[in-house]
Every structure is written in structure tokens, then in C-alpha cells.
Design a protein around this motif. Sequence first.
Motif, mmCIF file in Angstrom:
data_model
loop_
_atom_site.group_PDB
_atom_site.id
_atom_site.type_symbol
_atom_site.label_atom_id
_atom_site.label_comp_id
_atom_site.label_asym_id
_atom_site.label_seq_id
_atom_site.Cartn_x
_atom_site.Cartn_y
_atom_site.Cartn_z
ATOM 1 N N ARG A 91 8.162 -8.562 0.489
ATOM 2 C CA ARG A 91 9.092 -7.574 -0.045
ATOM 3 C C ARG A 91 8.414 -6.228 0.072
ATOM 4 N N GLU A 92 9.198 -5.218 0.316
ATOM 5 C CA GLU A 92 8.637 -3.887 0.517
ATOM 6 C C GLU A 92 8.068 -3.352 -0.795
ATOM 7 N N GLU A 93 6.803 -2.992 -0.769
ATOM 8 C CA GLU A 93 6.150 -2.415 -1.940
ATOM 9 C C GLU A 93 5.537 -1.079 -1.520
ATOM 10 N N VAL A 94 6.188 -0.013 -1.902
ATOM 11 C CA VAL A 94 5.710 1.330 -1.565
ATOM 12 C C VAL A 94 4.821 1.818 -2.707
ATOM 13 N N LEU A 95 3.567 2.040 -2.403
ATOM 14 C CA LEU A 95 2.622 2.537 -3.400
ATOM 15 C C LEU A 95 2.717 4.054 -3.466
ATOM 16 N N THR A 96 3.010 4.597 -4.638
ATOM 17 C CA THR A 96 3.141 6.034 -4.812
ATOM 18 C C THR A 96 1.883 6.602 -5.460
ATOM 19 N N SER A 97 1.727 7.906 -5.351
ATOM 20 C CA SER A 97 0.561 8.555 -5.961
ATOM 21 C C SER A 97 0.599 8.405 -7.477
ATOM 22 N N GLU A 98 1.792 8.417 -8.059
ATOM 23 C CA GLU A 98 1.914 8.261 -9.511
ATOM 24 C C GLU A 98 1.484 6.864 -9.944
#
Length: 427
Positions: A300-307
Motif C-alpha cells: 500500500r502506498e505510504e508517503v512519508l512526510t516531513s511532519e
Amino acid sequence: MTLESNVLEKKGSDCYKQYTSLIYDCIELNSSSDEEGVQFAENSSVRLHDGDQVTLHDVITNLALQIDEDAVSKFNIDRINIWDGALRGFKRKTYKPENRMSVMFTDSDGNSEGAVDRGGPTREFLTLLMQTLHNSKIYEGSEDWKNLTCDSQALRDDDYFLAGRIIAISLVHGGPSPNFFSRTLYDSLAYDPQQVTPSVKDICDCDIAEIILEMENVSTLEGLKDVAAKHCNLLHVAGCYRYLQNLQDRDVLVQDFMKWYVCGRTRNSLERLKEGLKTLGVLDAIVAHPVLFANSFCWREEVLTSEQFSELFKISFSTAGSNKRREEQRIVGYWRDYLQDVEDADSSVSLRQILAFITGADKEPPLGFQPQPSVEFLHENNEGYISNFPQANTCCNILKLPILKSFDEFKKQMDFAILNSPGFGHP
């Protein structure tokens, strides 16, 4: 010795009761299927009959009670050939899955990169090993939808069993999960394989896909009989060549053929994979909690953000009001701006590379990071030395940031250190 008796012997009756209450409590999961397989729940927990919730972290944490911290299994790993070192370690006569792992990497000259493994090298090794499995010959399909192959050499070498064992060990020892299984493959593990219905997405062989398409596109009974006769040898091998009475037999023929190709042809591979996954009780946990484990095995797509990245870390500041504290607050501003630039693709590195540099893993494993990642600062030492580069301790998940005068210099040194560190960073 059974899983239950291992836990009982090592941790006592209280831990055993806690384990069994989570794993074997009465829990009913109603699963439905669409054309791609089981519809997985988006949430990361399921509710028990008494109103409490159990998460994947809870389940794996209790499986990890089996790990004996006083017994060690050692692995000597060359990054150029991860698989070779893994085979030597896992096949060593003294190896036991419940032993704590100790990994020592060697550089290109054969020198050790570190003497003591307190978690970081193990996470890095398991991350690299999972990537190796992802690209191995025992799986086929797209990057995010892998099924098992039917490889006779791999069966003779028992690679499917070893793959299952490695996945189980990675989950319980704090490493990553596969995240590349197709839903069809995962359903075959978690549910009754006989009830699994493959789709065309599971067929990666172009010739087989053409045969299926040819059968699906016929519009008359005579045309269906002609296609079946044309491919009768393969249909005989699949066990689905039969007398066709009407055009409706087409759909049954197509489904039976796909099920043979995806599931029947690879049955021995699947059984050995399942045997490997029984290591440390992982397969039993999957069967007991199929929804919880689904997103760890399937992509599953897991986009890691800076926050999100920032929230993983605690900041270890100096005393409030001190000169060091004021410098540290300025550097934290640089750090957060740096993460924002990385997220905006205004950098040579990625957030996952930074995380790997600090922890040895490019994403948070199901068991979480232990201890919690933290940020410290590199002030001038007693000899007057000031480091211009960040330092990482993957064993303790600590990032030490340099005290630099400008953001541009900070960003430059961060990029250089992360891109030029051996592997994921120094343990």
C-alpha cells in the motif's frame, strides 16, 4: 518444543497468558471479496469481544517475548552479497530463531564496520534481506504484486521455506515486513487456499495471459471448443480439460485454469513458505488476525512526510536559557527546514534515506523503533573540535546534528554525510 511451551518456559505463566489472550482470544473477522481478493480494513486494529482493541504492534510485541536476549546468533555480512551471508547464518547448526541477532558488516576491504550490534545493524540487515527477497527468483510479478514461482531448483534448495522463516524472523526481531505480496498470495496464507480466486493481474506470463484472453473472448460454443482443443495439452496438465456443453462453461474453464496456474502449480512452494512462516508462531498469528497483517504483507502506498518524520523523533535539548540551548533551537529550525526541502525534492536525498541513515531501516517496522529515535547536538568537545558532519548511531536511533553557522552549509553537510555513509549509516 511448541511455541506456547517456549513462551511459558522463558517468560513465565503471566506472559504466556498475555500472549494467548491476544493471539487466541475469540475474535471473528468477517471478510468479503472483490475481484482482486479480500477487501482489507484500513484501520490498524480490530475489536475484541470485550470491547478492547488489539493492534498489529500488540500481536508482534507478544511474539517477541520469545526472544532470548542472553543467547546470540551471529551473522557476518558482506553488503555485496547479502544472501550468501544470510544463508551461512541461518543454516548454522547453532542458529535458533529465538536467539537475539548480532550482525557485523564488513566493508569492501573486509574490515569490520562495528563491533557491537544493539539493534541498528540487525535492522539494516533485515531491511536489505527483505529487498533481496523482493527481487529473488522465488517471486514473480510486478513490484507491488508478487506471487510465488514454481522453481524446481529453489524447491530443492528449500528457498521457499527459508524465505518464510526470514519474513517471520524479521517481523519478530524488529525488521520490516514484505509489503510486496499479491492479495492472492496473502489470502492463500491467511485463509483457505481452496477458496482463493485469482485474477488476471496474477498472471505475469504473457503466453498464459494470451491463452486466458483467447478463451475469454470467444462468443460461441464451437469457438470455445476450438480454443480448448488448441490448448488441450496445457489444459490436461492443469486438470481442467473437459467436455464443454455450453458457452457458460467458458467462465468456469477460465477460472479453473487461472487457479491452477497461480495456486495449484505453486502448491509445493506455498506449503514450504507456510512452514517457514510458522517460525516463532507468525503463521498462527496471521491466521488468527488476517486483517491486522494484511497491510504488512501486501503493498500500500505510504508517503512519508516531513511532519511525520519530525514526530518520530524526540529532541534532547540542553538546559533552558543556556547558550547551548539557543544554538540548538537554531539548528532545530535548520533541521525542520531541511526535512521540508527533502520532501519538496529540493535535495539529493530522500526522507527514507535519512531514516535509514539514522535507524538502519527506511521505514518504521511493525514492531516500531526501540528506543524512540532522538536528535542530539554536536557541540565543541573538550579538545576544541567541532564536527561539520552529522553522526548517526543506528543502535540507539540517535542523530547528532552539527552546529553550523548557516542553513546552506547545514544542508550541504547533511546531504554529503547521508549519501556517503556505508550502507544506511554507522552503527
